[in-house]
Motif scaffolding. Structure first.
Motif, PDB file in Angstrom:
ATOM      1  N   ALA A   1       0.829  -1.203   0.000  1.00 40.94           N
ATOM      2  CA  ALA A   1       0.000   0.000   0.000  1.00 40.94           C
ATOM      3  C   ALA A   1       0.867   1.258   0.000  1.00 40.94           C
ATOM      4  O   ALA A   1       0.552   2.249  -0.666  1.00 40.94           O
ATOM      5  N   ILE A   2       1.959   1.208   0.759  1.00 41.42           N
ATOM      6  CA  ILE A   2       2.885   2.345   0.782  1.00 41.42           C
ATOM      7  C   ILE A   2       3.489   2.556  -0.611  1.00 41.42           C
ATOM      8  O   ILE A   2       3.579   3.684  -1.104  1.00 41.42           O
ATOM      9  N   GLU A   3       3.869   1.449  -1.237  1.00 38.73           N
ATOM     10  CA  GLU A   3       4.467   1.529  -2.576  1.00 38.73           C
ATOM     11  C   GLU A   3       3.498   2.127  -3.590  1.00 38.73           C
ATOM     12  O   GLU A   3       3.869   3.008  -4.376  1.00 38.73           O
ATOM     13  N   ILE A   4       2.253   1.663  -3.582  1.00 39.80           N
ATOM     14  CA  ILE A   4       1.260   2.166  -4.537  1.00 39.80           C
ATOM     15  C   ILE A   4       0.940   3.629  -4.262  1.00 39.80           C
ATOM     16  O   ILE A   4       0.807   4.433  -5.195  1.00 39.80           O
ATOM     17  N   THR A   5       0.834   3.987  -2.990  1.00 42.95           N
ATOM     18  CA  THR A   5       0.569   5.385  -2.647  1.00 42.95           C
ATOM     19  C   THR A   5       1.698   6.278  -3.139  1.00 42.95           C
ATOM     20  O   THR A   5       1.468   7.361  -3.699  1.00 42.95           O
ATOM     21  N   ALA A   6       2.933   5.846  -2.946  1.00 47.13           N
ATOM     22  CA  ALA A   6       4.089   6.632  -3.396  1.00 47.13           C
ATOM     23  C   ALA A   6       4.062   6.822  -4.909  1.00 47.13           C
ATOM     24  O   ALA A   6       4.376   7.908  -5.424  1.00 47.13           O
ATOM     25  N   GLU A   7       3.667   5.776  -5.636  1.00 45.09           N
ATOM     26  CA  GLU A   7       3.660   5.839  -7.100  1.00 45.09           C
ATOM     27  C   GLU A   7       2.501   6.659  -7.648  1.00 45.09           C
ATOM     28  O   GLU A   7       2.621   7.268  -8.717  1.00 45.09           O
TER      29      GLU A   7
ATOM     30  N   ASN B   1     -16.914  -3.089  10.494  1.00 47.25           N
ATOM     31  CA  ASN B   1     -15.645  -2.898  11.203  1.00 47.25           C
ATOM     32  C   ASN B   1     -14.521  -3.331  10.277  1.00 47.25           C
ATOM     33  O   ASN B   1     -14.477  -4.480   9.847  1.00 47.25           O
ATOM     34  N   VAL B   2     -13.616  -2.412   9.938  1.00 48.45           N
ATOM     35  CA  VAL B   2     -12.596  -2.696   8.925  1.00 48.45           C
ATOM     36  C   VAL B   2     -11.208  -2.378   9.448  1.00 48.45           C
ATOM     37  O   VAL B   2     -11.026  -1.468  10.255  1.00 48.45           O
ATOM     38  N   GLY B   3     -10.241  -3.161   8.997  1.00 46.11           N
ATOM     39  CA  GLY B   3      -8.848  -2.901   9.318  1.00 46.11           C
ATOM     40  C   GLY B   3      -8.006  -2.968   8.061  1.00 46.11           C
ATOM     41  O   GLY B   3      -8.160  -3.886   7.250  1.00 46.11           O
ATOM     42  N   LEU B   4      -7.129  -2.003   7.889  1.00 50.13           N
ATOM     43  CA  LEU B   4      -6.228  -2.037   6.742  1.00 50.13           C
ATOM     44  C   LEU B   4      -5.284  -3.210   6.886  1.00 50.13           C
ATOM     45  O   LEU B   4      -4.875  -3.588   7.972  1.00 50.13           O
ATOM     46  N   GLY B   5      -5.002  -3.805   5.747  1.00 50.25           N
ATOM     47  CA  GLY B   5      -3.991  -4.857   5.771  1.00 50.25           C
ATOM     48  C   GLY B   5      -4.338  -6.213   5.212  1.00 50.25           C
ATOM     49  O   GLY B   5      -3.433  -6.920   4.827  1.00 50.25           O
ATOM     50  N   GLY B   6      -5.543  -6.713   5.189  1.00 50.39           N
ATOM     51  CA  GLY B   6      -6.752  -6.039   5.598  1.00 50.39           C
ATOM     52  C   GLY B   6      -7.824  -7.062   5.944  1.00 50.39           C
ATOM     53  O   GLY B   6      -7.771  -8.219   5.538  1.00 50.39           O
ATOM     54  N   ALA B   7      -8.803  -6.615   6.680  1.00 51.06           N
ATOM     55  CA  ALA B   7      -9.929  -7.464   7.039  1.00 51.06           C
ATOM     56  C   ALA B   7     -11.131  -6.589   7.333  1.00 51.06           C
ATOM     57  O   ALA B   7     -10.995  -5.505   7.912  1.00 51.06           O
ATOM     58  N   VAL B   8     -12.301  -7.081   6.960  1.00 53.26           N
ATOM     59  CA  VAL B   8     -13.542  -6.401   7.290  1.00 53.26           C
ATOM     60  C   VAL B   8     -14.523  -7.443   7.813  1.00 53.26           C
ATOM     61  O   VAL B   8     -14.537  -8.585   7.345  1.00 53.26           O
ATOM     62  N   VAL B   9     -15.315  -7.058   8.809  1.00 55.82           N
ATOM     63  CA  VAL B   9     -16.367  -7.919   9.324  1.00 55.82           C
ATOM     64  C   VAL B   9     -17.683  -7.150   9.246  1.00 55.82           C
ATOM     65  O   VAL B   9     -17.785  -6.042   9.786  1.00 55.82           O
ATOM     66  N   ILE B  10     -18.656  -7.735   8.565  1.00 56.23           N
ATOM     67  CA  ILE B  10     -20.011  -7.187   8.503  1.00 56.23           C
ATOM     68  C   ILE B  10     -20.907  -8.094   9.341  1.00 56.23           C
ATOM     69  O   ILE B  10     -20.931  -9.308   9.139  1.00 56.23           O
TER      70      ILE B  10
ATOM     71  N   GLN C   1      -3.397   9.343   5.183  1.00 55.79           N
ATOM     72  CA  GLN C   1      -3.129   9.468   3.749  1.00 55.79           C
ATOM     73  C   GLN C   1      -3.938   8.449   2.936  1.00 55.79           C
ATOM     74  O   GLN C   1      -4.496   8.778   1.891  1.00 55.79           O
ATOM     75  N   ILE C   2      -3.992   7.206   3.429  1.00 54.40           N
ATOM     76  CA  ILE C   2      -4.760   6.181   2.716  1.00 54.40           C
ATOM     77  C   ILE C   2      -6.218   6.592   2.577  1.00 54.40           C
ATOM     78  O   ILE C   2      -6.794   6.609   1.478  1.00 54.40           O
ATOM     79  N   PHE C   3      -6.851   6.918   3.708  1.00 55.71           N
ATOM     80  CA  PHE C   3      -8.274   7.261   3.671  1.00 55.71           C
ATOM     81  C   PHE C   3      -8.508   8.657   3.112  1.00 55.71           C
ATOM     82  O   PHE C   3      -9.531   8.907   2.461  1.00 55.71           O
ATOM     83  N   GLY C   4      -7.569   9.566   3.347  1.00 57.23           N
ATOM     84  CA  GLY C   4      -7.693  10.902   2.781  1.00 57.23           C
ATOM     85  C   GLY C   4      -7.637  10.883   1.265  1.00 57.23           C
ATOM     86  O   GLY C   4      -8.433  11.541   0.583  1.00 57.23           O
ATOM     87  N   ASN C   5      -6.703  10.120   0.714  1.00 60.20           N
ATOM     88  CA  ASN C   5      -6.608  10.002  -0.745  1.00 60.20           C
ATOM     89  C   ASN C   5      -7.861   9.365  -1.338  1.00 60.20           C
ATOM     90  O   ASN C   5      -8.282   9.722  -2.444  1.00 60.20           O
TER      91      ASN C   5
ATOM     92  N   ARG D   1      -4.538   0.582  -8.488  1.00 60.56           N
ATOM     93  CA  ARG D   1      -4.024   1.953  -8.452  1.00 60.56           C
ATOM     94  C   ARG D   1      -5.127   2.988  -8.216  1.00 60.56           C
ATOM     95  O   ARG D   1      -4.969   4.160  -8.499  1.00 60.56           O
ATOM     96  N   SER D   2      -6.235   2.543  -7.663  1.00 60.47           N
ATOM     97  CA  SER D   2      -7.297   3.450  -7.233  1.00 60.47           C
ATOM     98  C   SER D   2      -7.151   3.694  -5.735  1.00 60.47           C
ATOM     99  O   SER D   2      -7.038   2.747  -4.956  1.00 60.47           O
ATOM    100  N   SER D   3      -7.174   4.945  -5.337  1.00 60.37           N
ATOM    101  CA  SER D   3      -7.060   5.257  -3.909  1.00 60.37           C
ATOM    102  C   SER D   3      -8.271   4.751  -3.136  1.00 60.37           C
ATOM    103  O   SER D   3      -8.158   4.380  -1.959  1.00 60.37           O
ATOM    104  N   ILE D   4      -9.430   4.727  -3.774  1.00 61.71           N
ATOM    105  CA  ILE D   4     -10.634   4.207  -3.125  1.00 61.71           C
ATOM    106  C   ILE D   4     -10.470   2.720  -2.851  1.00 61.71           C
ATOM    107  O   ILE D   4     -10.754   2.233  -1.751  1.00 61.71           O
ATOM    108  N   GLU D   5      -9.985   1.988  -3.852  1.00 61.99           N
ATOM    109  CA  GLU D   5      -9.804   0.546  -3.655  1.00 61.99           C
ATOM    110  C   GLU D   5      -8.657   0.244  -2.692  1.00 61.99           C
ATOM    111  O   GLU D   5      -8.689  -0.755  -1.971  1.00 61.99           O
ATOM    112  N   LEU D   6      -7.663   1.124  -2.650  1.00 63.80           N
ATOM    113  CA  LEU D   6      -6.539   0.920  -1.738  1.00 63.80           C
ATOM    114  C   LEU D   6      -6.998   1.013  -0.278  1.00 63.80           C
ATOM    115  O   LEU D   6      -6.347   0.473   0.615  1.00 63.80           O
ATOM    116  N   ALA D   7      -8.121   1.676  -0.052  1.00 67.00           N
ATOM    117  CA  ALA D   7      -8.691   1.769   1.291  1.00 67.00           C
ATOM    118  C   ALA D   7      -9.523   0.539   1.649  1.00 67.00           C
ATOM    119  O   ALA D   7     -10.159   0.506   2.711  1.00 67.00           O
TER     120      ALA D   7
END
Length: 440
Positions: free
Chosen positions: A131-137, A378-387, A149-153, A257-263
Motif C-alpha cells: 500500500a505504501i508503494e502504490i501510494t508513493a507511485e 468494522n474494517v482494518g487495513l492490511g486487511g480485514a472487514v467484518v459485517i 493518507q490512505i483514507f484521505g486520498n 491503483r485506485s485510492s478508493i480501492e486501496l482503502a
C-alpha cells in the motif's frame, strides 16, 4: 446443520484518552463483568473466549480474564488491526454456530499510546508495504500519518470522480459529533458547527482534526449463546440474533491503483453482499448502522460499498439528510469512531453493544425508531472487514421467568456509565475459583 447465535449480554467501558491511567486487565474486568451481569450468568458458563487487542504482549487475553476465574477454558488471542474486536466476535460466533460450544465470550481491549499510530517493527516486512508503494507511485507520500493518507486520498478520489466536496466530509464529522453528545461512553461529547469542523486543524488533504478518530483506551465485551442456552436461562426477551456475519479480506482490486480501492472498499462490498444474502434482506431493510468512520472519508466511501446508495452518490445521501435521525438510515448513533473513540481491539465490541442496545430499544434519546435490522461494519487495513447483521429475536417468544437486566443491575447501561464494584465482579466470577481469585 448450523445453530442460530444470539447475543445475550454486552458491556463496555467509557472510552478515554490514552494516558496510561487504567491498565488493560482493569478495563477488561469492567467490560466482562458488565456483559455477564447483563446476561445474568457467571463466568463458569462461558465455554470459550476470544480476546482481541493490537498493542500488547502475547497471551494478554488470558491475563485480562484472570479476574473472572481461571476455569481453564480455551482462550484465543486475536490481532486483526482495527477489525480486531469484530474478529473476536466472529470466532466466538463460529464456535456456537458449528456446535462447539453453547456459550462463548468475545472480549476486546486496548491500552494505547497518545498520538497517531506508527509502525512498531523496522526489522521485518511491513504488512502495509504494498500500500505504501502504490501510494508513493500514485499520489506520493506526505508528512502525515499514513492511515490519514490512505483514507484521505480515497476521499480526494471520490471528490474527483463523483462531484462530492470537502463540505460533505465535514458534514459527516458534524453529524457524528452531534450524535456522540447523547452517548455517555464517548470520549468526546462536544457538538460542533459545520464551520468549526472545517476550521479545525488540517491533518491531510480535505480531512481536518474533527473528522479523525482519536487514539483511545477502552474495552468491550459480548456474551454469545445458542438457542438452547437462551431458553434454558430464560433470556428470550433480551436475546439479539446475529442473523448474518461475514468476514472478507482484500481482493486484487487493492492493486488497481485506485485510492478508493486501496482503502479496502472491495472487501466491504464482498462482505456486505454476502451478509445481505445470508440474512435474506437488502440494504434498504436496515434502519441503523455502526460504520467504521476512522476518518470522515471512510464513512463517505463506505456508503457506496454497503449499498446504501448507487455508486458515486454518497454525497447525495448527506445532502438529503438520509444518514441521521429522520432519514432512511441512522449511521453511527453512538458518535462513531470519530467522536466515541477508537481503542482498536475494543471498537468492534463497542459497535456490537450499540447495535444490541438499539435492537432491544434501550438507547434512550439516541434510540432509532422501529429497528428491525442493525448493521455493523468494522474494517482494518492490511486487511480485514467484518459485517454483522443483527435483529431482535422475536421468534423465540417471551419467558415469564425473565428478569429485565436493567432492574437487576439497577440502571440502564445503554444510557448511563457506572464502574463495577468488587461485589459486582464477585457476583459473576466463576464460583469454583471465587475464593482464590478474590486474592488477586
Amino acid at each position: 446443520m448450523t445453530n442460530k447465535v444470539y447475543v445475550i449480554g454486552v458491556g463496555m467501558t467509557a472510552f478515554i484518552k490514552p494516558r496510561g491511567l487504567v491498565d488493560y486487565p482493569e478495563m477488561a474486568r469492567e467490560a466482562a463483568t458488565k456483559a455477564l451481569l447483563d446476561a445474568g450468568i457467571t463466568y463458569d458458563l462461558v465455554q470459550q473466549a476470544a480476546c482481541g487487542y493490537v498493542y500488547g504482549d502475547s497471551t494478554s487475553g488470558q491475563r485480562a480474564l484472570y479476574h473472572m476465574g481461571m476455569t481453564q477454558i480455551p482462550i484465543v488471542n486475536v490481532n486483526n488491526n482495527c477489525s480486531t474486536g469484530s474478529t473476536a466476535l466472529y470466532l466466538a460466533r463460529q464456535a456456537i454456530e458449528y456446535g462447539i460450544a453453547d456459550c462463548t465470550m468475545a472480549l476486546g481491549f486496548e491500552k494505547m499510546e497518545a498520538g497517531s499510530l506508527s509502525n512498531k517493527y523496522n526489522d521485518r516486512a511491513n504488512p502495509m508495504g504494498k500500500a505504501i508503494e502504490i501510494t508513493a507511485e500514485t499520489r506520493g507520500i506526505a508528512q502525515a500519518p499514513f492511515a490519514a493518507q490512505i483514507f484521505g486520498n480515497a476521499g480526494v478520489e471520490y471528490i474527483e470522480r463523483y462531484g462530492a466536496t470537502a463540505d460533505h466530509l465535514a458534514m459527516i464529522g458534524e453529524k457524528n459529533h452531534r450524535h456522540s453528545a447523547l452517548n455517555p461512553y464517548s470520549q468526546f461529547k462536544d457538538v460542533y458547527t459545520l464551520d468549526q469542523i472545517k476550521a479545525s486543524p488540517k491533518i491531510f488533504g480535505p480531512i481536518t482534526k474533527l473528522q479523525c478518530c482519536p487514539t483511545s483506551d477502552g474495552s468491550g465485551c459480548a456474551i454469545l449463546a445458542s438457542e438452547k442456552f437462551v431458553r434454558e436461562h430464560n433470556l428470550q426477551d433480551q436475546a439479539v440474533e446475529i442473523c448474518a456475519q461475514v468476514m472478507a479480506t482484500d481482493s486484487p482490486m487493492l492493486f488497481n491503483r485506485s485510492s478508493i480501492e486501496l482503502a479496502g472498499v472491495d472487501m466491504t462490498r464482498r462482505a456486505a453482499g454476502e451478509a445481505y444474502a445470508k440474512a435474506g434482506i437488502t440494504a434498504s431493510d436496515v434502519q441503523v448502522i455502526e460504520l467504521h468512520d476512522c476518518f470522515s472519508t471512510n464513512e463517505l466511501i463506505t456508503y457506496d460499498a454497503l449499498g446504501l446508495c448507487k455508486t458515486g452518490e454518497a454525497h447525495k445521501l448527506l445532502d438529503a439528510g438520509q444518514t441521521t435521525y429522520g432519514g432512511k438510515y441512522v449511521v453511527n448513533p453512538s458518535g462513531g469512531l470519530i467522536s466515541k473513540g477508537h481503542p482498536l481491539g475494543a471498537t468492534g465490541l463497542a459497535q456490537c453493544a450499540e447495535m444490541v442496545w438499539q435492537c432491544r430499544g434501550w438507547a434512550g434519546e439516541r434510540q432509532v425508531k422501529n429497528v428491525r435490522y442493525a448493521l455493523q461494519h468494522n474494517v482494518g487495513l492490511g486487511g480485514a472487514v467484518v459485517i454483522t447483521i443483527y435483529k431482535k429475536a422475536n421468534e423465540l417468544g417471551s419467558s415469564p421467568k425473565w428478569v429485565d437486566p436493567r432492574k437487576r443491575v439497577g440502571y440502564n447501561p445503554a444510557v448511563e456509565v457506572r464502574h463495577v464494584s468488587e461485589e459486582d465482579v464477585a457476583s459473576v466470577r466463576a464460583k469454583q475459583s471465587s475464593e482464590f481469585m478474590a486474592r488477586l
